[in-house]
Design a protein around this motif. Sequence first.
Motif, PDB file in Angstrom:
ATOM      1  N   GLU A 144      10.023  18.784 -10.694  1.00  0.00           N
ATOM      2  CA  GLU A 144       9.741  17.628 -11.567  1.00  0.00           C
ATOM      3  C   GLU A 144      10.333  16.359 -10.949  1.00  0.00           C
ATOM      4  O   GLU A 144       9.659  15.329 -10.841  1.00  0.00           O
ATOM      5  N   ASN A 291       5.573  14.649 -16.222  1.00  0.00           N
ATOM      6  CA  ASN A 291       6.748  15.336 -16.741  1.00  0.00           C
ATOM      7  C   ASN A 291       6.359  16.781 -16.953  1.00  0.00           C
ATOM      8  O   ASN A 291       5.190  17.100 -17.141  1.00  0.00           O
ATOM      9  N   ASP A 293       7.350  18.752 -19.341  1.00  0.00           N
ATOM     10  CA  ASP A 293       7.746  19.199 -20.691  1.00  0.00           C
ATOM     11  C   ASP A 293       6.941  20.407 -21.154  1.00  0.00           C
ATOM     12  O   ASP A 293       7.472  21.305 -21.801  1.00  0.00           O
ATOM     13  N   ASP A 294       5.647  20.454 -20.778  1.00  0.00           N
ATOM     14  CA  ASP A 294       4.817  21.606 -21.207  1.00  0.00           C
ATOM     15  C   ASP A 294       5.360  22.908 -20.618  1.00  0.00           C
ATOM     16  O   ASP A 294       5.251  23.970 -21.217  1.00  0.00           O
ATOM     17  N   LYS A 296       8.676  23.290 -19.616  1.00  0.00           N
ATOM     18  CA  LYS A 296      10.050  23.512 -20.119  1.00  0.00           C
ATOM     19  C   LYS A 296      10.055  24.056 -21.550  1.00  0.00           C
ATOM     20  O   LYS A 296      10.955  24.801 -21.920  1.00  0.00           O
ATOM     21  N   SER A 297       9.018  23.662 -22.325  1.00  0.00           N
ATOM     22  CA  SER A 297       9.033  24.052 -23.749  1.00  0.00           C
ATOM     23  C   SER A 297       8.400  25.423 -23.984  1.00  0.00           C
ATOM     24  O   SER A 297       8.293  25.868 -25.112  1.00  0.00           O
ATOM     25  N   TRP A 306      18.504  22.797 -20.624  1.00  0.00           N
ATOM     26  CA  TRP A 306      17.927  22.015 -19.524  1.00  0.00           C
ATOM     27  C   TRP A 306      18.844  20.890 -19.064  1.00  0.00           C
ATOM     28  O   TRP A 306      18.791  20.463 -17.914  1.00  0.00           O
TER      29      TRP A 306
END
Length: 318
Positions: A144, A291, A293-294, A296-297, A306
């Motif tokens: 990232e 990012n 985020d998709d 990481k979540s 994180w």
Amino acid sequence: AMNAAAEQSPFVEQVKVKERGRETRKRTVKDFFFGRTLGEGSYSTVVEATEVETEKIYAAKILDKRHIIKEKKTKYVTIERNVLHKLRHPFIVRLHYAFQDKQSLYFILDLAANGELLSWVRKYGGLSEPVAKHYMAELILAVEYMHQNGVVHRDLKPENILLGSDMHILIADFGTAKLLGENDGSRTNSFVGTAEYVSPELLMDRQEANIRGSDIWALGCIAYQLLAGRPPFKATNEYQTFQKILKNEYEFPPHFSVHAKDFIRRILVLDPNYRLGCCFFKDSDPDTIPNFDDLKSHPFFTGIDWSNLSNSNPPQMS
Ligand SMILES: NC(=O)c1nn(CC2CCNCC2)c2c1CCc1cnc(N=C3C=CCC=C3)nc1-2
């Protein structure tokens, strides 16, 4: 303030450097003792290097100038140096010094004392889910950061994911990296990564490939390999491997958890438009800061903190 004449004198320059307090004396070959070989490339050798004055141990990547020119690789070496100089992240090997002599270029880099992640995966025939989850999280933060700085690695694989003495990852080898936004005039991406980790779109049409999506595809392959002990697409030769990739032909061993399978399934999607983490693909505005985020979540990462990964103690390998 100094007057113009004073500004010019070399002595003043030295004073200014000292004032900055950074030890920026130019290093040369004589400042280092070169030890055991860590790896050989087609035009580079990586060896352990001890800085004589401080006894600090680094990895020295030594590139043969004549060979680089003969193989027309100067562009790649320039990109690698610029990328290494630009990236500053706990999970990426740092460039400490760069210098040259008549026949070679020298990049003095962090030493990853615990070698390749691949050797640990092989040693245990695949890692336990908590360990694989931790290292995938470190990898996602590193990639990232790279993408947010306009750098695409293009050859992510366990051999290039090294481990420092603290067992945190150090991503190595930016010799194949691409700096986004720099139109270096090359229309086609002449480079293709290592067969097992090449994305389908890169195989189909290099021009159109959004190469950031290719790094994410490689993350899916690596997640599978950390858990299974082998990559998802592996055949007796490269052509067969490419066929498996294009047909999305792979199975999960029985021990994979539901979350692990779902995470990998959502990345190993042929069409990058529907690949987890490739949200940037939709709005083609190149300035969108990608990012992850998709990624990481996803529930696979339940329990990962994180914000504290580089300070945490990585879980014992098992
Ligand atoms: N190509 C590179 O930039 C590079 N290559 N190596 C050694 C390779 C060995 C084969 N697999 C890929 C890496 C390195 C670097 C960066 C800088 C770097 C820093 N530390 C190590 N440490 C190692 C320790 C034990 C075995 C292998 C590597 N290695 C490197």
